[in-house]
Motif scaffolding. Structure first.
Motif, PDB file in Angstrom:
ATOM      1  N   LEU A 424      26.209 -25.959  30.290  1.00 58.18           N
ATOM      2  CA  LEU A 424      27.241 -26.042  29.283  1.00 58.18           C
ATOM      3  C   LEU A 424      27.177 -24.761  28.486  1.00 58.18           C
ATOM      4  O   LEU A 424      28.055 -23.972  28.171  1.00 58.18           O
ATOM      5  CB  LEU A 424      27.348 -27.312  28.774  1.00 58.18           C
ATOM      6  N   ASN A 425      26.028 -24.768  27.757  1.00 55.36           N
ATOM      7  CA  ASN A 425      25.649 -23.534  26.882  1.00 55.36           C
ATOM      8  C   ASN A 425      25.897 -22.087  27.307  1.00 55.36           C
ATOM      9  O   ASN A 425      26.382 -21.421  26.774  1.00 55.36           O
ATOM     10  CB  ASN A 425      24.263 -23.843  26.288  1.00 55.36           C
ATOM     11  N   GLU A 426      25.661 -22.060  28.456  1.00 60.96           N
ATOM     12  CA  GLU A 426      25.607 -20.500  29.259  1.00 60.96           C
ATOM     13  C   GLU A 426      27.319 -20.505  29.760  1.00 60.96           C
ATOM     14  O   GLU A 426      27.747 -19.200  29.563  1.00 60.96           O
ATOM     15  CB  GLU A 426      24.752 -20.495  30.443  1.00 60.96           C
ATOM     16  N   LYS A 427      27.695 -21.356  30.216  1.00 60.00           N
ATOM     17  CA  LYS A 427      28.894 -21.189  30.761  1.00 60.00           C
ATOM     18  C   LYS A 427      30.077 -21.445  30.123  1.00 60.00           C
ATOM     19  O   LYS A 427      31.590 -21.365  30.464  1.00 60.00           O
ATOM     20  CB  LYS A 427      29.189 -22.163  32.106  1.00 60.00           C
ATOM     21  N   GLY A 428      29.824 -22.350  28.731  1.00 55.37           N
ATOM     22  CA  GLY A 428      30.761 -22.699  27.653  1.00 55.37           C
ATOM     23  C   GLY A 428      31.870 -21.536  27.683  1.00 55.37           C
ATOM     24  O   GLY A 428      33.102 -21.849  27.699  1.00 55.37           O
ATOM     25  N   PRO A 429      31.403 -20.756  27.237  1.00 60.38           N
ATOM     26  CA  PRO A 429      32.281 -19.580  26.705  1.00 60.38           C
ATOM     27  C   PRO A 429      33.062 -19.289  27.592  1.00 60.38           C
ATOM     28  O   PRO A 429      34.375 -18.506  27.264  1.00 60.38           O
ATOM     29  CB  PRO A 429      31.496 -18.441  25.894  1.00 60.38           C
ATOM     30  N   SER A 430      32.914 -19.171  28.848  1.00 67.97           N
ATOM     31  CA  SER A 430      33.556 -18.625  30.158  1.00 67.97           C
ATOM     32  C   SER A 430      34.589 -19.638  30.679  1.00 67.97           C
ATOM     33  O   SER A 430      35.127 -19.260  31.656  1.00 67.97           O
ATOM     34  CB  SER A 430      32.756 -17.921  31.102  1.00 67.97           C
ATOM     35  N   LEU A 431      34.406 -20.729  30.293  1.00 67.93           N
ATOM     36  CA  LEU A 431      35.363 -21.902  30.662  1.00 67.93           C
ATOM     37  C   LEU A 431      36.744 -21.916  30.311  1.00 67.93           C
ATOM     38  O   LEU A 431      37.471 -22.741  30.765  1.00 67.93           O
ATOM     39  CB  LEU A 431      34.855 -23.411  30.484  1.00 67.93           C
ATOM     40  N   GLY A 432      37.060 -21.153  29.510  1.00 69.98           N
ATOM     41  CA  GLY A 432      38.722 -21.016  29.128  1.00 69.98           C
ATOM     42  C   GLY A 432      38.802 -22.195  28.113  1.00 69.98           C
ATOM     43  O   GLY A 432      40.039 -22.474  27.726  1.00 69.98           O
ATOM     44  N   PRO A 454      24.107 -32.968  20.679  1.00 72.70           N
ATOM     45  CA  PRO A 454      23.777 -31.724  21.552  1.00 72.70           C
ATOM     46  C   PRO A 454      25.159 -31.134  22.037  1.00 72.70           C
ATOM     47  O   PRO A 454      25.333 -29.945  22.012  1.00 72.70           O
ATOM     48  CB  PRO A 454      22.887 -31.806  22.318  1.00 72.70           C
ATOM     49  N   THR A 455      25.949 -32.101  22.484  1.00 74.46           N
ATOM     50  CA  THR A 455      27.297 -31.838  23.048  1.00 74.46           C
ATOM     51  C   THR A 455      28.281 -31.100  22.052  1.00 74.46           C
ATOM     52  O   THR A 455      28.859 -30.084  22.136  1.00 74.46           O
ATOM     53  CB  THR A 455      28.208 -32.844  23.735  1.00 74.46           C
ATOM     54  N   TYR A 456      28.103 -31.792  20.764  1.00 72.76           N
ATOM     55  CA  TYR A 456      29.002 -31.135  19.690  1.00 72.76           C
ATOM     56  C   TYR A 456      28.355 -29.670  19.446  1.00 72.76           C
ATOM     57  O   TYR A 456      29.248 -28.748  19.042  1.00 72.76           O
ATOM     58  CB  TYR A 456      28.708 -32.118  18.347  1.00 72.76           C
ATOM     59  N   LYS A 461      29.013 -23.975  18.794  1.00 77.73           N
ATOM     60  CA  LYS A 461      28.606 -22.601  18.955  1.00 77.73           C
ATOM     61  C   LYS A 461      29.585 -21.790  20.076  1.00 77.73           C
ATOM     62  O   LYS A 461      29.557 -20.442  19.955  1.00 77.73           O
ATOM     63  CB  LYS A 461      27.149 -22.271  19.645  1.00 77.73           C
ATOM     64  N   THR A 462      30.411 -22.332  20.968  1.00 79.72           N
ATOM     65  CA  THR A 462      31.438 -21.747  21.573  1.00 79.72           C
ATOM     66  C   THR A 462      32.481 -21.369  20.753  1.00 79.72           C
ATOM     67  O   THR A 462      33.094 -20.171  20.954  1.00 79.72           O
ATOM     68  CB  THR A 462      31.671 -22.685  22.754  1.00 79.72           C
ATOM     69  N   ALA A 463      32.846 -22.203  19.815  1.00 76.89           N
ATOM     70  CA  ALA A 463      34.007 -21.978  18.913  1.00 76.89           C
ATOM     71  C   ALA A 463      33.608 -20.974  17.989  1.00 76.89           C
ATOM     72  O   ALA A 463      34.528 -20.198  17.365  1.00 76.89           O
ATOM     73  CB  ALA A 463      34.684 -23.157  18.317  1.00 76.89           C
ATOM     74  N   PHE A 464      32.422 -21.012  17.349  1.00 78.78           N
ATOM     75  CA  PHE A 464      32.028 -20.251  16.201  1.00 78.78           C
ATOM     76  C   PHE A 464      30.791 -19.503  16.498  1.00 78.78           C
ATOM     77  O   PHE A 464      29.774 -19.754  15.900  1.00 78.78           O
ATOM     78  CB  PHE A 464      31.692 -20.876  15.040  1.00 78.78           C
TER      79      PHE A 464
END
Length: 550
Positions: A424-432, A454-456, A461-464
């Motif tokens: 999730l941490n790696e792919k999160g920013p590319s998940l749209g 940790p999910t939060y 980190k994806t948002a900010f």
């Protein structure tokens, strides 16, 4: 899950005690001595380690090293001016770590998530099968399953993983157990034990509004003493008030919704995800100013719905004799054990707020030692057991079954979920994931089955990405801006949807265990989701999203 499966041997293995859960802390004045001795040993060992310099905060060490480097650089510059050679031996050894140490790792294969899925399946299915339901009641057996699957995950990191090595496995243990699980379980343990020394006794008339008031008070307290503290304080008087009633399951489930989860979003100390946000730079009172309206609407809808369901559906189904006993057998509420436990609960709260090894104490500039926060919490537990009334704990039927259950299962959950979190941490920013609605539902959905803290952090980190505290707070101060609404969505999703399953938040498990020990037949893992979370909680959370996130 009942009390029947715990033995004294199991309890010895987890907390060092020598009484069974079945005797409900009735082992006499010496029953807490092994635990007290264990706490003293830990405190002494920690003091020795601190004097030897093993517990210095990495941030303090880094600052000290940076100061030394600055001094060395000045010397090097002075020497260079006089024709001296460079002082390479003073180069920052942490620079390598910053760039090539733990900065990046190969991504785990998707199949590495299998042990985590199997653990969730075990929690959901084993209590339902005839030939495993009693076996699963033992916390030793729960621990065997959880730890066994955790070992499978670590073996993956040592053998099959692209960067397989003993170091790779140790890095996950360091992150999951030393960095997350120990602070998590020590905080829950502290709140559980200290609040267990406070007794709110009495047997009120178990009307719908009476139970709703219990939940309302718990929902208010949850933000100020944590969801665990509020739940442990009020679940026993709620169960005592309702002991004459036949239909109690739904009351406990609504209590989990409100007190164990949705009530805890007004301050960072209310729920672990919000505390992580505070550590990332979100101002302490941002949650109060930004989330009070969703907090009010969510809990109001839950309480109104509870009153309607209980008053017009469950209460009319109660037998006439049960109702008569409930109306006649009443005693006023009394509170015992506030001294010293109320003060000790405040101590736990202040330890969480102030003793972060990555942040200096306000006005002092000193970084607390690593694990000082947890050591203080254990010391407060020791004071509660030593100074508090043993009679109050006996009246509460206090035992360690519920917290041992959480400890046994979550030690496996924290390790097994590492591959999922890394993906999730790696792919999160590319998940749209780029709208408040997406942040809310994806963060919330994953928080229901992963640990919500940790999910939060992943979606925060994806948002900010790469924002310092000043930039972050400037971005989220604008109530009409996208960053503000995104953070509201992430916060509400992680806190509120932790109520969707028993594993979404630690107090959910503890309340379920205490209720079953009191004779309440709680729904199974799937029953909780199918008959309560989806038809009751999910529509309310959908209304909240439409009101505040569109």
């Amino acid at each position: 899950m009942g009390q029947a499966g715990i033995t004294s041997t199991e309890l010895n293995g987890f907390i060092g005690g020598h009484q069974t859960v079945g005797d409900h802390h009735s082992g006499g004045s010496g029953s807490d001595k092994p635990l007290l001795i264990g706490i003293v040993v830990i405190l002494v060992a920690y003091a020795v380690a601190s004097m030897a310099g093993f517990t210095v905060s990495p941030k303090a060490a880094a600052d000290s090293h940076a100061a030394a480097d600055s001094h060395a650089a000045a010397e090097a510059h002075h020497d260079a001016a006089h024709g001296a050679e460079g002082h390479d031996e003073h180069a920052d050894p942490h620079a390598a770590d910053a760039h090539g140490g733990h900065g990046s790792h190969p991504l785990p294969h998707i199949w590495a998530v299998a042990p985590f899925v199997m653990l969730l399946g075990a929690i959901a299915v084993l209590p339902l099968l005839k030939f495993t339901e009693h076996w699963w009641e033992s916390n030793t057996n729960r621990f065997i399953v959880a730890a066994g699957l955790a070992v499978v995950t670590l073996i993956y990191y040592m053998t099959v993983y692209e960067g397989a090595s003993l170091s790779a496995a140790w890095h996950r243990i360091d992150h999951a157990i030393l960095g997350e699980y120990i602070p998590f379980i020590v905080l829950l343990f502290s709140l559980y034990v200290i609040s267990g020394g406070i007794r709110i006794s009495g047997d009120l008339k178990a009307h719908s509004t009476t139970n709703a008031v219990f939940m309302l008070v718990g929902g208010l307290l949850a933000s100020f003493i944590g969801t665990t503290g509020a739940a442990m304080l009020l679940i026993r008087p709620l169960l005592e008030t309702n002991k004459e009633r036949r239909y109690r399951q739904h009351t406990v489930v609504f209590f989990i919704f409100v007190v164990c989860n949705c009530g805890g979003c007004l301050l960072p100390i209310g729920d672990p995800p919000l505390f992580l946000g505070y550590l990332q730079g979100v101002s302490f009172l941002w949650t109060m100013t930004a989330l009070w309206k969703p907090w009010l609407l969510t809990n109001a809808l839950l309480l109104v719905l509870y009153v309607l369901v209980d008053k017009f559906y469950y209460y009319p189904k109660e037998g006439a004799e049960d109702v008569l006993r409930d109306e006649v057998r009443t005693t006023p509420l009394q509170i015992r054990g506030l001294w010293p436990n109320a003060l000790l609960l405040l101590g736990v709260i202040f330890s969480v707020a102030l003793l972060d090894p990555t942040k200096p104490l306000p006005g002092i500039g000193w970084y607390p030692f690593v694990y000082l926060r947890e050591i203080v919490q254990l010391a407060l537990v020791g004071l509660s057991l030593w100074l508090g009334s043993k009679q109050v704990r006996e009246a509460n039927s206090f035992n360690y079954h519920a917290i041992v259950e959480v400890a046994a299962l979550f030690v496996g959950i924290f390790i097994c979920m590492q591959p999922a979190l890394e993906i999730l941490n790696e792919k999160g920013p590319s998940l749209g994931i780029d709208t408040p609605m997406k942040f809310y539902w994806i963060t919330g959905g994953l928080s229901a089955v992963l640990d919500n803290a940790p999910t939060y952090l992943v979606f925060f980190k994806t948002a900010f990405p790469n924002m310092d505290a000043a930039t972050l707070n400037a971005a989220i101060e604008n109530t009409s801006g996208v960053p503000y609404v995104n953070l509201v969505a992430i916060s509400l999703g992680s806190v509120f949807m932790g109520a969707m399953t028993y594993i979404g938040n630690g107090p959910n498990f503890m309340v379920r265990a205490i209720a079953e020990e009191s004779g309440v037949k709680m729904p199974s893992f799937f029953g909780y989701i199918m008959f309560f979370s989806i038809p009751v909680l999910l529509p309310i959370l959908a209304i909240v999203s439409l009101v505040f996130l569109l």
